[in-house]
Design a protein around this motif. Structure first.
Motif, PDB file in Angstrom:
ATOM      1  N   SER A  78       0.837  -1.208   0.000  1.00  0.00           N
ATOM      2  CA  SER A  78       0.000   0.000   0.000  1.00  0.00           C
ATOM      3  C   SER A  78       0.874   1.262   0.000  1.00  0.00           C
ATOM      4  CB  SER A  78      -0.987   0.001   1.173  1.00  0.00           C
ATOM      5  OG  SER A  78      -0.293   0.188   2.385  1.00  0.00           O
ATOM      6  N   PHE A  79       2.046   1.195   0.634  1.00  0.00           N
ATOM      7  CA  PHE A  79       2.944   2.363   0.619  1.00  0.00           C
ATOM      8  C   PHE A  79       3.641   2.499  -0.741  1.00  0.00           C
ATOM      9  CE2 PHE A  79       2.677   1.559   5.231  1.00  0.00           C
ATOM     10  CZ  PHE A  79       2.286   2.825   5.642  1.00  0.00           C
ATOM     11  N   ILE A  80       3.998   1.357  -1.334  1.00  0.00           N
ATOM     12  CA  ILE A  80       4.631   1.430  -2.663  1.00  0.00           C
ATOM     13  C   ILE A  80       3.624   2.039  -3.646  1.00  0.00           C
ATOM     14  CG2 ILE A  80       5.549   0.058  -4.608  1.00  0.00           C
ATOM     15  CD1 ILE A  80       7.468  -0.318  -2.406  1.00  0.00           C
ATOM     16  N   ARG A  81       2.374   1.578  -3.553  1.00  0.00           N
ATOM     17  CA  ARG A  81       1.348   2.083  -4.485  1.00  0.00           C
ATOM     18  C   ARG A  81       1.136   3.576  -4.265  1.00  0.00           C
ATOM     19  NH1 ARG A  81      -0.165   1.502  -9.470  1.00  0.00           N
ATOM     20  NH2 ARG A  81      -0.269   3.748  -9.341  1.00  0.00           N
ATOM     21  N   SER A  82       1.128   3.977  -2.998  1.00  0.00           N
ATOM     22  CA  SER A  82       0.894   5.393  -2.729  1.00  0.00           C
ATOM     23  C   SER A  82       2.079   6.223  -3.249  1.00  0.00           C
ATOM     24  CB  SER A  82       0.601   5.589  -1.247  1.00  0.00           C
ATOM     25  OG  SER A  82       1.435   6.507  -0.665  1.00  0.00           O
ATOM     26  N   ALA A  83       3.294   5.681  -3.174  1.00  0.00           N
ATOM     27  CA  ALA A  83       4.451   6.385  -3.755  1.00  0.00           C
ATOM     28  C   ALA A  83       4.291   6.480  -5.270  1.00  0.00           C
ATOM     29  CB  ALA A  83       5.743   5.649  -3.389  1.00  0.00           C
ATOM     30  N   LEU A  84       3.881   5.375  -5.912  1.00  0.00           N
ATOM     31  CA  LEU A  84       3.687   5.386  -7.369  1.00  0.00           C
ATOM     32  C   LEU A  84       2.642   6.437  -7.755  1.00  0.00           C
ATOM     33  CD1 LEU A  84       3.563   1.526  -8.021  1.00  0.00           C
ATOM     34  CD2 LEU A  84       5.258   3.083  -9.003  1.00  0.00           C
ATOM     35  N   ARG A 115      -8.963  -3.808   1.071  1.00  0.00           N
ATOM     36  CA  ARG A 115      -7.865  -4.111   0.140  1.00  0.00           C
ATOM     37  C   ARG A 115      -7.546  -2.951  -0.803  1.00  0.00           C
ATOM     38  NH1 ARG A 115      -9.413 -10.173  -1.853  1.00  0.00           N
ATOM     39  NH2 ARG A 115      -8.883 -11.244   0.072  1.00  0.00           N
ATOM     40  N   TYR A 116      -8.593  -2.207  -1.241  1.00  0.00           N
ATOM     41  CA  TYR A 116      -8.351  -1.246  -2.329  1.00  0.00           C
ATOM     42  C   TYR A 116      -8.699   0.191  -1.970  1.00  0.00           C
ATOM     43  CZ  TYR A 116      -8.230  -5.759  -4.509  1.00  0.00           C
ATOM     44  OH  TYR A 116      -7.932  -7.064  -4.776  1.00  0.00           O
ATOM     45  N   ALA A 117      -9.306   0.424  -0.809  1.00  0.00           N
ATOM     46  CA  ALA A 117      -9.709   1.769  -0.379  1.00  0.00           C
ATOM     47  C   ALA A 117     -10.464   2.470  -1.513  1.00  0.00           C
ATOM     48  CB  ALA A 117      -8.497   2.540   0.102  1.00  0.00           C
ATOM     49  N   ALA A 118     -10.038   3.685  -1.889  1.00  0.00           N
ATOM     50  CA  ALA A 118     -10.826   4.459  -2.859  1.00  0.00           C
ATOM     51  C   ALA A 118     -10.944   3.742  -4.211  1.00  0.00           C
ATOM     52  CB  ALA A 118     -10.198   5.831  -3.043  1.00  0.00           C
ATOM     53  N   ARG A 119      -9.983   2.856  -4.536  1.00  0.00           N
ATOM     54  CA  ARG A 119     -10.040   2.130  -5.810  1.00  0.00           C
ATOM     55  C   ARG A 119     -11.202   1.138  -5.824  1.00  0.00           C
ATOM     56  NH1 ARG A 119      -7.896   3.948 -10.054  1.00  0.00           N
ATOM     57  NH2 ARG A 119      -8.002   1.843 -10.889  1.00  0.00           N
ATOM     58  N   ALA A 120     -11.807   0.890  -4.672  1.00  0.00           N
ATOM     59  CA  ALA A 120     -12.951  -0.044  -4.635  1.00  0.00           C
ATOM     60  C   ALA A 120     -14.181   0.587  -5.295  1.00  0.00           C
ATOM     61  CB  ALA A 120     -13.257  -0.438  -3.192  1.00  0.00           C
ATOM     62  N   LEU A 121     -14.225   1.922  -5.363  1.00  0.00           N
ATOM     63  CA  LEU A 121     -15.397   2.582  -5.979  1.00  0.00           C
ATOM     64  C   LEU A 121     -15.531   2.237  -7.463  1.00  0.00           C
ATOM     65  CD1 LEU A 121     -15.647   6.016  -4.196  1.00  0.00           C
ATOM     66  CD2 LEU A 121     -17.593   4.589  -4.817  1.00  0.00           C
ATOM     67  N   PRO A 122     -14.469   2.427  -8.275  1.00  0.00           N
ATOM     68  CA  PRO A 122     -14.601   2.006  -9.681  1.00  0.00           C
ATOM     69  C   PRO A 122     -14.851   0.511  -9.839  1.00  0.00           C
ATOM     70  CG  PRO A 122     -12.428   2.982  -9.260  1.00  0.00           C
ATOM     71  CD  PRO A 122     -13.237   3.167  -8.024  1.00  0.00           C
ATOM     72  N   MET A 123     -14.457  -0.294  -8.850  1.00  0.00           N
ATOM     73  CA  MET A 123     -14.745  -1.735  -8.943  1.00  0.00           C
ATOM     74  C   MET A 123     -16.249  -1.978  -8.878  1.00  0.00           C
ATOM     75  SD  MET A 123     -12.021  -3.641  -6.608  1.00  0.00           S
ATOM     76  CE  MET A 123     -10.422  -3.993  -7.184  1.00  0.00           C
ATOM     77  N   ILE A 155      -8.622  -9.361  -9.691  1.00  0.00           N
ATOM     78  CA  ILE A 155      -7.466  -9.844 -10.463  1.00  0.00           C
ATOM     79  C   ILE A 155      -7.130  -8.814 -11.550  1.00  0.00           C
ATOM     80  CG2 ILE A 155      -6.610 -11.724 -11.946  1.00  0.00           C
ATOM     81  CD1 ILE A 155      -7.125 -12.914  -9.290  1.00  0.00           C
ATOM     82  N   GLU A 156      -8.198  -8.274 -12.176  1.00  0.00           N
ATOM     83  CA  GLU A 156      -7.977  -7.257 -13.221  1.00  0.00           C
ATOM     84  C   GLU A 156      -7.276  -6.034 -12.637  1.00  0.00           C
ATOM     85  OE1 GLU A 156      -8.853  -6.994 -16.504  1.00  0.00           O
ATOM     86  OE2 GLU A 156      -9.888  -8.908 -16.788  1.00  0.00           O
ATOM     87  N   GLU A 157      -7.755  -5.596 -11.484  1.00  0.00           N
ATOM     88  CA  GLU A 157      -7.168  -4.419 -10.825  1.00  0.00           C
ATOM     89  C   GLU A 157      -5.704  -4.695 -10.462  1.00  0.00           C
ATOM     90  OE1 GLU A 157      -8.096  -1.393 -10.034  1.00  0.00           O
ATOM     91  OE2 GLU A 157      -6.902  -0.795  -8.300  1.00  0.00           O
ATOM     92  N   THR A 158      -5.474  -5.882  -9.892  1.00  0.00           N
ATOM     93  CA  THR A 158      -4.120  -6.247  -9.473  1.00  0.00           C
ATOM     94  C   THR A 158      -3.194  -6.302 -10.686  1.00  0.00           C
ATOM     95  OG1 THR A 158      -5.118  -7.554  -7.719  1.00  0.00           O
ATOM     96  CG2 THR A 158      -2.808  -7.976  -8.171  1.00  0.00           C
ATOM     97  N   ALA A 159      -3.693  -6.891 -11.780  1.00  0.00           N
ATOM     98  CA  ALA A 159      -2.874  -7.019 -12.985  1.00  0.00           C
ATOM     99  C   ALA A 159      -2.488  -5.635 -13.521  1.00  0.00           C
ATOM    100  CB  ALA A 159      -3.632  -7.792 -14.049  1.00  0.00           C
TER     101      ALA A 159
END
Ligand SMILES: Cc1cc2nc3c(=O)[nH]c(=O)nc-3n(C[C@H](O)[C@H](O)[C@H](O)COP(=O)(O)OP(=O)(O)OC[C@H]3O[C@@H](n4cnc5c(N)ncnc54)[C@H](O)[C@@H]3O)c2cc1C
Length: 557
Positions: A185-191, A453-461, A486-490
């Motif tokens: 989650s920290f790596i993603r937030s840095a990205l 697992r995805y916080a705000a990214r869960a909304l578009p899911m 799986i799509e989101e993770t990929a």
């Protein structure tokens, strides 16, 4: 975000490829070496505050120590025994801040501590210790309480009472999903804030000239070499920090010694979501920790000379024997009950040329950020996942002292989205009846799991599921992963090898037996989503079916 099944694989693999292409371009303000918890928080904090940051890891992010912890965010109650009150205060505050900032990921949990007759500390003394711990932790959690034998028998009948005279209960916290997901989650937030990060890129050493660090690096997947430059270098190589300093001519006051720890994972032993705490035969704290639908037991503390370690038959025996003695099970646990194992070394910091003194287990678990200001270099030694927010802050302060400007110095760099976003998500999920789609095998509601697992990214899911209900199909049975996940993770989680997904972005490989996983019908399809035409090769690589497949520490678990 399109979550439609069938999105082209080529579009998804871009993230790592594009990042590698960018790594070799203009100089970065800061290059972080190592994507365990300490590297991840450094990159997240520096990126949020406006630095131009790159991060590389020689295996996968969190592929070494940070995937092998006990998953606890704890204030270190055991350090009261060594009178390290300052450390306990610091860790308790760090734990409280994690609980505040990550309410769905870091959860308070009760610890039921069994007290053996004749133990080195009496029952009352332990309770006093727990009250002191609660006070040092600013009374942030629920209060401790004494437990009689009758309380234990009623609340946790699986605990063997013969050698006990009672116990006590206190609170700490745990990482609900797992340590590696937390690091991610920290790596993603840095990205998300412009950091250029890539896994499977190893630094072969660094040299400073003309006010810049030059790092020669190797791509473990393609075998290609690249050169990165940065004004400041952060060595967050965990147990390999000394090795990297030697490669880069950095002399430090501190260095690491190593303590190996293992855990075994078995089917769930008790329905209660609490940690059972015992003192093992070697006098150390020993835990039975909930892990989704399974139970994680450990750990050990063995001095080792190198970071490359594996679970030995003796380690396994120690854990199983200790737990069999302390629980009343219908039949004792054996090796056949072990679903998966975790094994790593704690990098423990010592100063000077010492080896940490004679009392190995009393060696402090504090961290040290050693700064070479003139050389624009810093090394992070030791520490715990629990203390990660402090590490991020300290690294920012040190990097500023090296002359790197952080234009947004007050910017908050961690935490879950604000309550309005959370409320909107749960409202939307309710309107579309998401929880009715929860699999009958799941132990929590679907809406809760996606948010965590995805916080705000869960909304578009949610949107993806509304547009095509196939996106809510469980793709890997027993692991509760939906097609849209799986799509989101990929697309966004830089899964380069199958182990990255099964062991670190998710904890599937820790809760599903390897042979079951090999035959799981959805795994091949998930692989196709991740790897397109390379799916079969990646599967064979994961299951060790390839001659000459890369064996990295990431594959040890
Ligand atoms: C058994 C055990 C139980 C624990 N339990 C807890 C707990 O419950 N709670 C808690 O708070 N802490 C716990 N800890 C401590 C915690 O896990 C560690 O302190 C923490 O994970 C260390 O993180 P790190 O980032 O320093 O190291 P790592 O996670 O090891 O990260 C270092 C990274 O650097 C990379 N690297 C190395 N060399 C290079 C190179 N040349 N180029 C590029 N990359 C490189 C590695 O691949 C690795 O990914 C536990 C530790 C162990 C072993």
């Amino acid at each position: 975000m399109s979550q439609r099944p069938g999105r082209s694989y080529k579009q998804r693999v871009q993230l790592r490829r594009t990042n590698i292409a960018k790594l070799g371009k203009e100089p970065f303000d800061v290059l972080v070496l190592g994507g365990g918890i300490n590297g991840a928080v450094s990159a997240a904090a520096l990126s949020a505050r406006g630095a131009r940051v790159a991060l590389i890891d020689r295996v996968d992010f969190s592929g070494v120590t940070s995937q092998t912890s006990s998953n606890l965010a704890w204030g270190g109650i055991k350090y009261l025994e060594t009178f390290e009150f300052g450390l306990v205060r610091k860790l308790c505050r760090a734990r409280n801040e994690l609980l505040r900032a990550f309410p769905s990921v870091v959860k308070e949990i009760r610890f039921t501590m069994a007290h053996q007759r004749g133990f080195r500390h009496g029952r009352w003394k332990l309770l006093m210790g727990a009250w002191l711990y609660w006070a040092i932790g600013s009374f942030f959690t629920r209060r401790p309480r004494m437990l009689s034998l009758r309380d234990i028998a009623r609340e946790e009948p699986i605990v063997a009472l013969d050698a006990l005279d009672g116990g006590m209960e206190y609170s700490d916290a745990y990482l609900h999903d797992n340590d590696a997901r937390f690091v991610w989650s920290f790596i993603r937030s840095a990205l998300d804030r412009g950091c250029i990060a890539a896994n499977y890129i190893e630094s072969l050493g660094a040299e400073r000239s003309g006010g810049l660090w030059g790092v020669r690096a190797r791509d473990a997947i393609s075998g290609g070499e690249l050169r990165l430059t940065a004004r400041a270098l952060v060595n967050a190589c965990g147990p390999y920090a000394d090795e990297h300093n030697a490669r880069s001519g950095q002399r430090t006051e501190h260095h690491h010694v190593f303590s190996k720890g293992i855990h075994v994972i078995v089917d769930r032993l008790t329905e209660n979501r609490r940690v059972l705490t015992f003192f093992a035969d070697d006098g150390r704290l020993f835990f039975v920790i909930p892990m989704g639908a399974k139970t994680c037991i450990g750990t050990t503390d063995t001095r080792v000379e190198t970071p490359e370690v594996d679970v030995t038959p003796e380690d396994r025996r120690f854990v199983l024997d200790n737990i069999n003695k302390r629980l009343r099970l219908s039949k004792p646990l054996t090796e056949a009950d072990v679903i998966a194992e975790r094994c790593g070394v704690r990098p423990l910091v010592v100063s000077g040329g010492g080896e940490g003194g004679r009392d190995w287990m009393q060696l402090s678990r504090k961290h040290v950020v050693e700064v070479n200001e003139a050389g624009a270099h810093l090394t992070i030694f030791g520490g715990k996942l629990t203390d990660c927010l402090n590490v991020g802050e300290e690294v920012c302060a040190a990097v500023e002292r090296m002359g790197v400007r952080l234009p947004f110095r007050e910017q908050r760099w961690y935490g879950e989205p604000p309550p309005e976003v959370r409320d909107e998500y749960f409202h939307q999920a309710r309107l579309m009846g998401l929880d009715a789609m929860t699999s009958p095998r799941a132990h929590e509601k679907l809406s809760t799991r996606l948010w965590r697992r995805y916080a705000a990214r869960a909304l578009p899911m949610l949107d993806a599921i509304r547009s095509d209900p196939r996106n809510a199909e469980v793709l890997i049975e027993g692991a509760e992963y939906l097609r849209c996940e799986i799509e989101e993770t990929a697309r966004r989680e830089m899964v380069t090898r199958l182990d990255d997904f099964l062991r670190r972005r998710s904890k599937i490989a820790q809760v599903v037996r390897r042979e079951e996983l090999r035959h799981a019908p959805g795994l091949r399809e998930a692989c196709r989503i991740f790897f397109g035409d390379e799916a079969d090769a990646k599967l064979a690589d994961y299951f060790g079916d390839v001659q000459g497949a890369i064996r990295t520490p990431a594959l040890q678990a």
